[in-house]
Design a protein around this motif. Sequence first.
Motif, PDB file in Angstrom:
ATOM      1  N   UNK A 221       0.812  -1.219   0.000  1.00 15.94           N
ATOM      2  CA  UNK A 221       0.000   0.000   0.000  1.00 15.94           C
ATOM      3  C   UNK A 221       0.850   1.275   0.000  1.00 15.94           C
ATOM      4  N   UNK A 222       2.058   1.213   0.565  1.00 19.65           N
ATOM      5  CA  UNK A 222       2.967   2.362   0.459  1.00 19.65           C
ATOM      6  C   UNK A 222       3.239   2.683  -1.003  1.00 19.65           C
ATOM      7  N   UNK A 223       3.441   1.643  -1.788  1.00 17.54           N
ATOM      8  CA  UNK A 223       3.686   1.803  -3.230  1.00 17.54           C
ATOM      9  C   UNK A 223       2.454   2.369  -3.941  1.00 17.54           C
ATOM     10  N   UNK A 224       1.293   1.731  -3.729  1.00 19.70           N
ATOM     11  CA  UNK A 224       0.178   2.167  -4.574  1.00 19.70           C
ATOM     12  C   UNK A 224      -0.490   3.448  -4.088  1.00 19.70           C
ATOM     13  N   UNK A 225      -0.135   3.908  -2.885  1.00 23.37           N
ATOM     14  CA  UNK A 225      -0.602   5.249  -2.550  1.00 23.37           C
ATOM     15  C   UNK A 225       0.220   6.313  -3.283  1.00 23.37           C
ATOM     16  N   UNK A 226       1.400   5.943  -3.770  1.00 26.65           N
ATOM     17  CA  UNK A 226       2.143   6.868  -4.636  1.00 26.65           C
ATOM     18  C   UNK A 226       1.601   6.825  -6.061  1.00 26.65           C
TER      19      UNK A 226
ATOM     20  N   UNK B  57      -1.364  17.585   0.092  1.00 26.18           N
ATOM     21  CA  UNK B  57      -1.400  16.182  -0.322  1.00 26.18           C
ATOM     22  C   UNK B  57       0.021  15.623  -0.452  1.00 26.18           C
ATOM     23  N   UNK B  58       0.878  16.403  -1.080  1.00 27.94           N
ATOM     24  CA  UNK B  58       2.251  15.956  -1.344  1.00 27.94           C
ATOM     25  C   UNK B  58       2.994  15.683  -0.029  1.00 27.94           C
ATOM     26  N   UNK B  59       2.849  16.589   0.923  1.00 24.97           N
ATOM     27  CA  UNK B  59       3.548  16.406   2.210  1.00 24.97           C
ATOM     28  C   UNK B  59       2.942  15.220   2.963  1.00 24.97           C
ATOM     29  N   UNK B  60       1.617  15.143   2.995  1.00 23.45           N
ATOM     30  CA  UNK B  60       0.950  14.036   3.691  1.00 23.45           C
ATOM     31  C   UNK B  60       1.382  12.692   3.118  1.00 23.45           C
ATOM     32  N   UNK B  61       1.412  12.615   1.792  1.00 23.98           N
ATOM     33  CA  UNK B  61       1.777  11.348   1.180  1.00 23.98           C
ATOM     34  C   UNK B  61       3.257  11.041   1.389  1.00 23.98           C
ATOM     35  N   UNK B  62       4.085  12.083   1.386  1.00 24.27           N
ATOM     36  CA  UNK B  62       5.511  11.864   1.635  1.00 24.27           C
ATOM     37  C   UNK B  62       5.731  11.221   2.995  1.00 24.27           C
ATOM     38  N   UNK B  63       5.026  11.737   4.008  1.00 24.06           N
ATOM     39  CA  UNK B  63       5.157  11.177   5.358  1.00 24.06           C
ATOM     40  C   UNK B  63       4.617   9.746   5.403  1.00 24.06           C
ATOM     41  N   UNK B  64       3.370   9.586   4.912  1.00 28.06           N
ATOM     42  CA  UNK B  64       2.727   8.282   5.072  1.00 28.06           C
ATOM     43  C   UNK B  64       3.439   7.198   4.259  1.00 28.06           C
ATOM     44  N   UNK B  65       3.753   7.523   3.019  1.00 27.26           N
ATOM     45  CA  UNK B  65       4.245   6.483   2.127  1.00 27.26           C
ATOM     46  C   UNK B  65       5.661   6.020   2.490  1.00 27.26           C
ATOM     47  N   UNK B  66       6.519   6.956   2.865  1.00 22.83           N
ATOM     48  CA  UNK B  66       7.886   6.510   3.191  1.00 22.83           C
ATOM     49  C   UNK B  66       7.860   5.583   4.400  1.00 22.83           C
ATOM     50  N   UNK B  67       6.991   5.930   5.378  1.00 18.83           N
ATOM     51  CA  UNK B  67       6.908   5.094   6.582  1.00 18.83           C
ATOM     52  C   UNK B  67       6.296   3.730   6.257  1.00 18.83           C
ATOM     53  N   UNK B  68       5.321   3.719   5.353  1.00 18.45           N
ATOM     54  CA  UNK B  68       4.710   2.437   4.987  1.00 18.45           C
ATOM     55  C   UNK B  68       5.721   1.531   4.271  1.00 18.45           C
ATOM     56  N   UNK B  69       6.506   2.121   3.391  1.00 26.58           N
ATOM     57  CA  UNK B  69       7.533   1.328   2.706  1.00 26.58           C
ATOM     58  C   UNK B  69       8.497   0.706   3.717  1.00 26.58           C
ATOM     59  N   UNK B  70       8.955   1.515   4.658  1.00 26.15           N
ATOM     60  CA  UNK B  70       9.946   1.022   5.616  1.00 26.15           C
ATOM     61  C   UNK B  70       9.347  -0.005   6.569  1.00 26.15           C
TER      62      UNK B  70
ATOM     63  N   UNK C   9       9.276  -3.263   4.906  1.00 27.86           N
ATOM     64  CA  UNK C   9      10.579  -3.941   4.912  1.00 27.86           C
ATOM     65  C   UNK C   9      10.810  -4.683   6.218  1.00 27.86           C
ATOM     66  N   UNK C  10      10.229  -4.164   7.304  1.00 30.73           N
ATOM     67  CA  UNK C  10      10.361  -4.853   8.588  1.00 30.73           C
ATOM     68  C   UNK C  10       9.380  -6.014   8.708  1.00 30.73           C
ATOM     69  N   UNK C  11       8.508  -6.181   7.711  1.00 31.14           N
ATOM     70  CA  UNK C  11       7.588  -7.316   7.717  1.00 31.14           C
ATOM     71  C   UNK C  11       6.187  -7.007   8.209  1.00 31.14           C
ATOM     72  N   UNK C  12       5.887  -5.737   8.498  1.00 29.77           N
ATOM     73  CA  UNK C  12       4.548  -5.383   8.984  1.00 29.77           C
ATOM     74  C   UNK C  12       3.529  -5.670   7.881  1.00 29.77           C
ATOM     75  N   UNK C  13       2.500  -6.476   8.166  1.00 37.19           N
ATOM     76  CA  UNK C  13       1.554  -6.819   7.112  1.00 37.19           C
ATOM     77  C   UNK C  13       0.614  -5.668   6.771  1.00 37.19           C
ATOM     78  N   UNK C  14       0.089  -5.721   5.552  1.00 36.60           N
ATOM     79  CA  UNK C  14      -0.933  -4.772   5.130  1.00 36.60           C
ATOM     80  C   UNK C  14      -2.295  -5.285   5.601  1.00 36.60           C
ATOM     81  N   UNK C  15      -3.350  -4.514   5.382  1.00 35.42           N
ATOM     82  CA  UNK C  15      -4.732  -4.954   5.556  1.00 35.42           C
ATOM     83  C   UNK C  15      -4.999  -5.586   6.915  1.00 35.42           C
ATOM     84  N   UNK C  16      -4.554  -4.948   7.962  1.00 33.49           N
ATOM     85  CA  UNK C  16      -4.838  -5.507   9.275  1.00 33.49           C
ATOM     86  C   UNK C  16      -5.191  -4.388  10.249  1.00 33.49           C
ATOM     87  N   UNK C  17      -6.119  -4.680  11.153  1.00 34.81           N
ATOM     88  CA  UNK C  17      -6.618  -3.661  12.077  1.00 34.81           C
ATOM     89  C   UNK C  17      -5.597  -3.347  13.160  1.00 34.81           C
ATOM     90  N   UNK C  18      -4.828  -4.368  13.562  1.00 36.47           N
ATOM     91  CA  UNK C  18      -3.912  -4.195  14.697  1.00 36.47           C
ATOM     92  C   UNK C  18      -2.576  -4.859  14.389  1.00 36.47           C
TER      93      UNK C  18
END
Lengths: 171, 582
Positions: B400-405, B444-457, B460-469
Amino acid sequence: MHVHRFERLWLVGALTLIVLFIGTVTYGAVGAGYGMVDDTGGEVDPTNTTESENFRSPGVYNGSESDHYDVYIEAKQFLFVPGTSDPVRVPANSTVTFHVTSTDVMHGFEVVGTNINTMAVPGQVATVTVEFDEPDEYGLVCNEYCGNGHHDMEGSLEVVPPAQFNESGVN
Amino acid sequence: MAHPHRSETPQRYEKEETQLKDRLAFIDRYPNAARVTRLSLGVSFTALTIGAVLGIVQALHRTNVFRGLISSGDYYSVLTGHGVLLALFFTIFFLTGIFTWGTSRSLGRELPSPRFSLAWFLLMLSGAVMTSVAIFGGLVGQIPFSADVLYTFYAPLQAHPLFYAGLAAWLVGTWLAGADWIRTYYHWRQDNPDERIPLQMFMIMTTMLMWYIATLGVAVEVLVFLLPLSLGLIESVDPLLTRTLFWFFGHPVVYFWLMPAYFAWYTILPKLSGGRLFSDPLARVVFILFLLLSTPVGFHHQYADPGVPEGFKFIAMTNTMFLLLPSFLTAFTVVASMEYGARQRGGSGYLGWLKALPWGNPAFAGCALAGMMFAAGGFSGIINAGMNINSLIHNTLWVPGHFHLTVGTASALTMMAISYWLYPQITGKRLQFYGVAQIQPYVWFIGMGLMSNAMHRAGLAGVPRRTAEPQYTQFDFAPVLGSMSEMRLQIAIGGTLLTLGALMFVFVMAGTWMAERGRGRLRVDSHLPEPISGATDSPRVLDNVKLWFVIAVVLVAIAYGFPIYSMVADGVFNPASAPFPV
């Protein structure tokens, strides 16, 4: 048709990059021997996984060679068997093949922090073969949405020193 | 094809623009097309509003900043709504709007039948409403509907039949919309037997042909399997087969989101930059490549699937890598067109021309920022496409980090930006709250910059997508870059800014909608300058869309023929899985 000089350069550069990317992936598959999850695991009946020869009762088994092991894991809403109630235990310095299937809906089987990451599809057996060099502990996580308890679906994998891994750990 | 003639341009625009027909707003020249465009955009922006509000609920819930609004079980109703409303309804109603506009504008004629146009719009709308009712029924205990199946609705998870019936109605509506545009083209062709297809019409046709091929997969999945399953007409399905049919559609739909953005970058952005498109023929080549390569790549979403032979994953991988080519070419043409515009505006220097671009014009700024983020999204997409390295990030938050970009910025921000330019023309009203519109793309650009870089990283640590917790009891994540709490914070702040950005956009649009007509001349017009390199002396074969369509079908048959045959050969419903209603 006229194509600007810079655009032609860019086109050649882009094509080179693409060929290089394909090259690295090909090297990973052929040179480094990275095997994809594919159709070799065969099919099973999701409601009776042990009926066919493709799957065995969930647990750890001795493999075809001395330091090879087979781990059969069933993913189901919302646990891994084994993995969630009891950790999956395998010895270090071993080659382990995971055989993963689902008995209900789609699940994911991810060993956190590694590249062991496959789908658990009802009716299909995913096989992933890996080497464990050192004793360590890993988390297991379901990374495909599987229902309203999805976020509780986790487990653990213990890679123990060979001396501690006794045969009682094996089915 | 002629070289650019730099000297003659500025005078020529002015002469063309002073012609009376160019001064008339689009709404006055093509009232029917303007109405269909307005209706489509209205639904699109409504879906965006709801989807964006669901977005902040998820961002705060996942990161454990605020979990008071919904339970973790209801998170998946919210997530389904966010995915379906934004990925299908916001984007594709925008597409039907801008393609209706583009058809009339580029052919210089109305759609032939207002009644037919309204019929496909209403069919799409009723389908979208049915699907949404099924999804949001899941949040209300007393209502016997639910559809917590997420945007990908993988069987044997099962939604209420209304969910699938709505999707089917909506899909047939998109087919009729395409037929409407192509029919308009054939009318034009009768009057203009020797002319080249206008560029915008060419883009619309190739995009729709891709869509007709791609939607075949999801149509079969829904009509043959999932709808009958949810109605109890059949007892089981083969989950791998339905999943494969989904991804047959699921990757080309990505290009259905992107093509309206490309359409805008090629044909409108050069004008917004103050210049002209660099090359018309290469734009055609790019759209042909998308028609050919968008569909035979779906297996790259199934790299981690058992039951699919490795060789077919490899074919999907090479096709995917070659699909980078049209995007690389687009990057060149778009940047070159912008640089040309900047130099026309007096910019100079190697990079100094960037300062001459109209960064205060929200339509331009949104498109340019969206393009920049698309470049970043393209690179993370290359990692996804890399068959073996994909195992590190498959189904993690990286995705989701990728496709939000890509869809979440390249498509979404471009759509919002172009609306600032287009909406006044289809309503005849000046854009209101211009100051809010000017800031919005940057929020939008700043919000996505913050959210997406953190989602990508985090991925990489293995945090799954599509989960509530994504917090577990048996293990901790070990991030490579940064800390888990810092990433959670960035996702929460970024998600909040993105919802704010979407609401700012909707505020501007609603204000313009409610404003009165006729307060001064519009600041914008539909005239688009001719490309530097025109279509005239490029090979005519480029316009032979039937030929490209046939080649596209052959490529799909090569990529999918054997795998689907082998899934079906053991029985269409085998291995059989019974449904699990959610």
